[in-house]
Each structure stands twice: as C-alpha cells, then as structure tokens.
Design a protein around this motif. Structure first.
Motif, PDB file in Angstrom:
ATOM      1  N   TYR A 203       0.266  -1.095  -0.088  1.00 21.00           N
ATOM      2  CA  TYR A 203      -0.043   0.048   0.067  1.00 21.00           C
ATOM      3  C   TYR A 203       0.941   1.467   0.256  1.00 21.00           C
ATOM      4  O   TYR A 203       2.315   1.214   0.277  1.00 21.00           O
TER       5      TYR A 203
ATOM      6  N   SER B  74      -3.400   5.106  -1.830  1.00 19.45           N
ATOM      7  CA  SER B  74      -4.349   3.383  -1.611  1.00 19.45           C
ATOM      8  C   SER B  74      -6.003   3.988  -1.677  1.00 19.45           C
ATOM      9  O   SER B  74      -5.871   5.046  -0.329  1.00 19.45           O
TER      10      SER B  74
ATOM     11  N   ALA C 297      -4.367  -1.826  -3.060  1.00 18.54           N
ATOM     12  CA  ALA C 297      -3.481  -1.859  -1.167  1.00 18.54           C
ATOM     13  C   ALA C 297      -4.352  -3.671  -1.216  1.00 18.54           C
ATOM     14  O   ALA C 297      -5.139  -4.169  -1.759  1.00 18.54           O
TER      15      ALA C 297
ATOM     16  N   SER D 248      -3.738   5.819   4.877  1.00 16.83           N
ATOM     17  CA  SER D 248      -3.974   5.887   2.979  1.00 16.83           C
ATOM     18  C   SER D 248      -5.346   6.199   3.176  1.00 16.83           C
ATOM     19  O   SER D 248      -5.590   6.836   3.931  1.00 16.83           O
TER      20      SER D 248
END
Length: 171
Positions: A15, A19, A75, A108
């Motif tokens: 990731y 992501s 991811a 993320s």
C-alpha cells in the motif's frame, strides 16, 4: 489430515498513502510464502483478473506488480497475521491471529475493502466487523474456485473495483 504448521505472515502489506481500495485474502499460499509476494501460484487468477479489469499488462515480477498496484491505488494484504494451516488449505486454518488493519487505514485513503474469497470474508466478519469495518465479497481468484472461469471473475470483479475507485475520485 496431516499436521498443521503454525505460520506467521511472511511479508508486509502492499500500500501507499494514495491507496484507495484494499483487497484482502485469507493467508498466503505455500507458493506465495516461498516467493515472498501475493498470489504467486501460477494458477491463481488474481493478477490476470486485475490485468483484464484495467486492460493492462500487470508484469511478472513482484516489482512490476507493486508498480501496477500503486498506479491503480490498490492495496493488498491478508486477514490473517498468524495461524495454523496445512499447506495452502483455507479449510484447515485454525488458531487465527488477525491482522491489525488500523495503521494501514490511517496511513492511506482507503475507503473500500474487498475480500477475495469466502474464507477471507468469513474471517474478516469474525475479526474486523466488531471494529465497525465492512467488506465487499469478491469470488475467489484461487484455482480451487472452479465454479468461476476467468471471464466470470472479471465480470463480477470489474464493476465493483471500478465503482469503488470512481467513488473515491468523486470526493
């Protein structure tokens, strides 16, 4: 059944901070554990499905696959951090320690979580749903899922993956 082996997940999640979607498997196969990367068994259709969804070559090396994932804001990880397992058999999984998804979600832009296969979703629901997380089921890309040919997997996966990515772009 032969004896179970207690195994710790041998590699990190894939990731980055950009992501947007997370695809979770159950636990890496023997082949993936040997090659130290996701979906390494040559008959697993995971990489073929993603290539078809984006109409792009994924590449054959881990480095190329990582670049592909990054370019599409995907991811990858697994639901299980440790377990007892016989070979690659999801049905043999026992003594589960789930992965901690919180740091990945915090670091993320992931807004949608998918589970690749019934076992991954079952384990996700058992260990992550109590944390308020929700996942969308994707039919397994494993060669053991003989009910779904490649074209059928793409037909099911494609609208779900592309819609999740479009939702993120609309924000």
């Amino acid at each position: 059944m032969s004896s179970l082996e207690h195994v710790t997940h041998p590699f990190a999640p894939e990731y980055d901070s950009a992501s947007q979607i997370l695809i979770l498997g159950s636990f890496p196969s023997v082949q993936s554990r040997k090659q130290n990367f996701y979906y390494a068994h040559p008959q697993n259709r995971f990489w073929k499905v993603l290539g078809e969804i984006f109409n792009e070559e994924v590449g054959s090396t881990a480095k190329q696959k990582k670049a592909f994932l990054k370019s599409h804001h995907i991811a990858l990880w697994d639901v299980i951090e440790q377990c007892s397992i016989h070979g690659s058999s999801d049905s043999s999984i026992r003594d589960v320690t789930p992965t901690n998804l919180s740091f990945l979600l915090e670091q993320s832009e992931i807004t949608t979580i998918f589970c690749n296969g019934k076992k991954a979703l079952q384990l996700f629901d058992r260990y992550q749903k109590p944390n308020g997380l929700h996942a969308i089921y994707l039919p397994s890309s494993s060669p053991a899922n003989a009910a779904f040919r490649l074209d059928k997997l793409v037909e099911v996966w494609k609208p779900l993956i592309l819609d999740a990515l479009k939702k993120e772009h609309r924000k």
